[in-house]
Design an enzyme around this catalytic site. Structure first.
Site, PDB file in Angstrom:
ATOM      1  N   GLU A   1      48.518  40.419  19.574  1.00  0.00           N
ATOM      2  CA  GLU A   1      48.256  41.031  20.935  1.00  0.00           C
ATOM      3  C   GLU A   1      49.166  41.973  21.377  1.00  0.00           C
ATOM      4  O   GLU A   1      50.402  41.713  21.408  1.00  0.00           O
ATOM      5  CB  GLU A   1      48.310  39.726  22.046  1.00  0.00           C
ATOM      6  CG  GLU A   1      47.745  40.185  23.323  1.00  0.00           C
ATOM      7  CD  GLU A   1      47.722  38.825  24.259  1.00  0.00           C
ATOM      8  OE1 GLU A   1      47.210  38.871  25.408  1.00  0.00           O
ATOM      9  OE2 GLU A   1      48.584  37.956  24.069  1.00  0.00           O
TER      10      GLU A   1
ATOM     11  N   LYS B   1      39.445  40.144  26.214  1.00  0.00           N
ATOM     12  CA  LYS B   1      39.909  38.896  26.621  1.00  0.00           C
ATOM     13  C   LYS B   1      39.291  38.154  27.757  1.00  0.00           C
ATOM     14  O   LYS B   1      39.194  38.869  28.850  1.00  0.00           O
ATOM     15  CB  LYS B   1      41.131  39.190  26.934  1.00  0.00           C
ATOM     16  CG  LYS B   1      42.067  37.771  27.127  1.00  0.00           C
ATOM     17  CD  LYS B   1      43.629  37.953  27.258  1.00  0.00           C
ATOM     18  CE  LYS B   1      44.443  36.986  27.467  1.00  0.00           C
ATOM     19  NZ  LYS B   1      46.081  36.982  27.577  1.00  0.00           N
TER      20      LYS B   1
ATOM     21  N   CYS C   1      45.103  35.180  22.755  1.00  0.00           N
ATOM     22  CA  CYS C   1      45.879  34.490  23.667  1.00  0.00           C
ATOM     23  C   CYS C   1      45.441  33.506  24.412  1.00  0.00           C
ATOM     24  O   CYS C   1      45.245  32.245  23.933  1.00  0.00           O
ATOM     25  CB  CYS C   1      46.853  35.381  24.401  1.00  0.00           C
ATOM     26  SG  CYS C   1      48.394  34.781  24.783  1.00  0.00           S
TER      27      CYS C   1
END
Length: 305
Positions: free
Chosen positions: A61, A134, A177
């Site tokens: 990331e 995300k 994440c």
């Protein structure tokens, strides 16, 4: 506003991909404040992974910039203009030159005045096959002891849909994440026939120590598939201290390979026969009492499925 319908979701059958046994390369990069240096380093580690036999390669990331909200806009790139986006252009060229598939971690994406934390996927022809934004942004409430305050939504906009991409190495689901903290996303990837979920991530020292390995093993064992994660190294630039420990997990929740916190290239072997064996030995899907509960999916006009 998009039209939304609710319907029962039936899991797609697990298809046999073109390649069922392969090596995955995990590039745990040290990120600096210099974008050009980060691009050069990423290319070097991708090449090192390919030289060790990896044909599917995963990056961390925010690998092209420090994990700091005040820097995301400066390092952001336009995914619609790859020729003018140096990070994306490098991934495209190296994927093509090495003949590998790259799950490109994530970088800041700029689009129509908004910023996203986005993962590009490049095929061995150098073409952009998919992009995941995300979905679940990391907003820390009360900071944990020793941690700095962090609120991703101050600068980043959330993605709105899950992402699965068909490759020579099977169907791959993408999460970034904090996406890993939400089991529903992984469940939806299992239901869509994923063999592997890739999570580029940058957990901090507190959440990393308590949750990073736990979340990966849980997502893998609950959905009976492979999970791969890739973090920046701990000595990356910025005040946000990163846990590291990139990992590959098998469908029984077993750790196949993992790193420490330093910069490293991790190579692991994946064999999708393990998925079939696990699901035949423990047939969880057929044991679900659908008269008690059902997994439902919100389908938009053009679902990414």
């Amino acid at each position: 506003m998009a039209t939304v319908a609710v319907q029962s979701f039936v899991s797609a059958p697990l298809q046999i991909p073109k390649i069922t046994q392969f090596k995955i390369g995990i590039c745990q990069l040290k990120v600096t404040t210099e974008k050009s240096a980060n691009i050069f380093n990423a290319r070097s580690l991708i090449q090192a992974a390919a030289e060790q036999g990896a044909s599917l390669i995963l990056l961390p990331e925010m690998w092209n910039c420090p994990y700091s909200t005040d820097l995301f806009a400066k390092f952001a790139e336009d995914f619609s203009d790859i020729d003018s986006a140096p990070s994306l252009l490098m991934l495209s060229k190296v994927a093509s030159s090495l003949g590998v598939t790259i799950i490109g971690g994530s970088i800041p994406e700029k689009d129509a005045g908004e910023l996203y934390n986005s993962c590009p996927v490049f095929g061995p022809d150098g073409e952009l096959k998919a992009k995941h934004r995300k979905i679940h942004l990391f907003d820390m409430g009360k900071p944990l002891p020793g941690e700095v305050q962090f609120k991703e939504s101050d600068i980043i906009s959330a993605g709105e849909k899950p992402t699965v991409v068909d490759t020579d190495f099977g169907r791959i689901g993408i999460g970034i994440c904090h996406d890993i903290r939400f089991p529903e996303l992984a469940m939806s990837y299992r239901a869509r026939g994923a063999h592997l979920i890739c999570y580029p991530g940058a957990f901090n020292m507190s959440t990393g120590a308590t949750l990073w390995e736990l979340e990966q093993r849980t997502r893998a064992v609950d959905n009976q598939l492979y999970v791969a994660s890739c973090s920046p190294s701990r000595d990356s630039a910025g005040s946000y201290m990163i846990w590291g420990h990139s990992t590959v997990v098998g469908p029984m929740g077993e750790i196949i390979a993992t790193t420490g916190h330093e910069e490293a290239v991790l190579i692991a072997e994946i064999d999708y026969a393990a998925i079939q064996w696990t699901r035949e030995s423990l047939p969880l899907e057929s044991q679900k009492p659908n008269d008690i509960y059902q997994f439902v999916d919100l389908l938009r006009k053009s679902p990414n499925s």
